[in-house]
Design a protein around this motif. Sequence first.
Motif, mmCIF file in Angstrom:
data_model
loop_
_atom_site.group_PDB
_atom_site.id
_atom_site.type_symbol
_atom_site.label_atom_id
_atom_site.label_comp_id
_atom_site.label_asym_id
_atom_site.label_seq_id
_atom_site.Cartn_x
_atom_site.Cartn_y
_atom_site.Cartn_z
ATOM 1 N N PRO A 242 39.909 30.573 38.946
ATOM 2 C CA PRO A 242 40.963 29.830 37.988
ATOM 3 C C PRO A 242 41.197 30.886 36.945
ATOM 4 C CG PRO A 242 39.150 28.421 37.964
ATOM 5 C CD PRO A 242 38.557 29.427 38.905
ATOM 6 N N ASP A 243 40.765 31.253 36.418
ATOM 7 C CA ASP A 243 40.777 32.112 35.029
ATOM 8 C C ASP A 243 41.295 33.570 35.131
ATOM 9 O OD1 ASP A 243 39.714 30.039 33.731
ATOM 10 O OD2 ASP A 243 37.351 30.812 33.446
ATOM 11 N N SER A 244 41.283 34.052 36.392
ATOM 12 C CA SER A 244 41.685 35.505 36.826
ATOM 13 C C SER A 244 43.292 35.333 37.166
ATOM 14 C CB SER A 244 40.964 36.099 37.907
ATOM 15 O OG SER A 244 39.830 36.285 37.544
ATOM 16 N N GLU A 245 44.055 36.099 36.427
ATOM 17 C CA GLU A 245 45.616 35.851 36.512
ATOM 18 C C GLU A 245 45.979 36.485 37.961
ATOM 19 O OE1 GLU A 245 48.193 37.183 33.458
ATOM 20 O OE2 GLU A 245 46.552 36.600 32.112
ATOM 21 N N PHE A 246 45.192 37.306 38.431
ATOM 22 C CA PHE A 246 45.628 37.635 39.892
ATOM 23 C C PHE A 246 44.193 38.426 40.439
ATOM 24 C CE2 PHE A 246 46.673 40.725 36.821
ATOM 25 C CZ PHE A 246 46.001 41.891 37.061
ATOM 26 N N TYR A 247 44.278 38.563 41.832
ATOM 27 C CA TYR A 247 43.091 38.618 42.520
ATOM 28 C C TYR A 247 42.473 40.190 41.795
ATOM 29 C CZ TYR A 247 40.387 39.180 46.948
ATOM 30 O OH TYR A 247 39.557 39.209 48.109
ATOM 31 N N GLY A 248 43.192 41.182 41.819
ATOM 32 C CA GLY A 248 42.406 42.485 41.168
ATOM 33 C C GLY A 248 41.573 41.900 40.073
#
Length: 427
Positions: A242-248
């Motif tokens: 949940p803390d990553s803005e996008f997969y990469g």
Amino acid sequence: MTNPKTFALKGSICFSADPGHLVSEENAYVICENGKCAGVYRELPERFRGIPCTDAGNSLIIPGLTDLHLHAPQYSFRGTHMDLELLDWLDTVTFPEEARYADLEYAGKAYRIFADDLKKSFTTRACIFGTLHVEATELLMDLTEETGIKAYIGKVNMDRNGPEDLQEESAESSAKATVRWLEDAQVKYRNVRPILTPRFIPSCTDELMTKLSAIQQNYRLPVQSHLSENPGEADWVKDLCPDSEFYGAAYDRFGLFGGEGCPTIMAHCVHSSEEEIALMKQRGVYVAHCPQSNTNLSSGIAPVRRFMEKGLNMGLGTDIAGGHSLSMLRTAADAVQVSKLRWRLADDSQKALSFAEAFYLASAGGGSFFGSTGAFLEGYDFDALILDDSFWAYPGTLTAGERLERLAYIGDERCIAGKYVCGEKLF
Ligand code: GUN
Ligand code: FE
């Protein structure tokens, strides 16, 4: 004494040095000098008079192709179970098959078939996933080494969300097994090299990724993984991170997403956001575009034109067994076909790929991950294929470029009459 790696090949030479167009020279010479390309000439230059010359007659001579993404243990079941989407396909078909590679006898049989077919294929360079098993992965490296093809091969890391028989016990044991593998694999081979291979975010705990990051830095390893492949997978990653803005960003926070000293290949990128694309550009991450797999697993169509506009590093992958064919020439045709569907159905502002562009991606585009390979330019590694298309009869005459495109659509490995890697003749 003459150097066995200095010679000329004569025929219809065809290659792509930039995405825009194919260069072709009929009845011309391509020179290999000590394993490196020394250029293409209509007449043999003075200083090369007297070097051995193989006259390939009317055959095409093209650079070797690079498969930027495939799974060796999945070769056994390619072309079956093609009615599933990614996550179901992994759980019901792929993971149970990969678990079988704990058995070295099975692994030996299966990898022998794979290596024999890879040797006969259009591929001269490949980035290959093994399984999580150290011994089986070393066996795969041994057999690939013998083919003469240059490859990065990875022992897969996975410590969560797998079945009991295809999951490492802990982050600690996964990292330990990786180091054990590297200590052996780093020094043992001439043609194959290890590559760090976290399967994808859903398979790797944060603790494991932290340990892999330390290993990457310690051993200065390249990295390969999967990114934004399928909608179900992308949603799952959002829940897991949940803390990553996008997969990469979920790779990047562990320093496993390109940048200085960390060459990285991410397969698929079908559903990459603009922020993800921008970070790939910034970090020099390679996209391995796998059109056949993306079709078979109903993943979608990657925005390849967008990646090209943005100047991303990119090549093509078969993604065996998401993709069913080992042919990188076929993969180039697939890339053209899916790009047309994307243009027609999804975004008519994004022009479809030309064959020249797709061929560039399959040769020099992906080849650049290995350095200067994939084109007949001076100083490039001499990787070459001789293609005899006489089996596919034609009533008139075609240009070399037309013949190559035609082979991509209607030909197969039977046309390969010769194969060279770094000036060494494989057959
Ligand atoms: N994502 C995680 N593992 C795999 C795999 O084996 N194949 C493909 N296509 N995607 C994956
Ligand atoms: Fe894959």
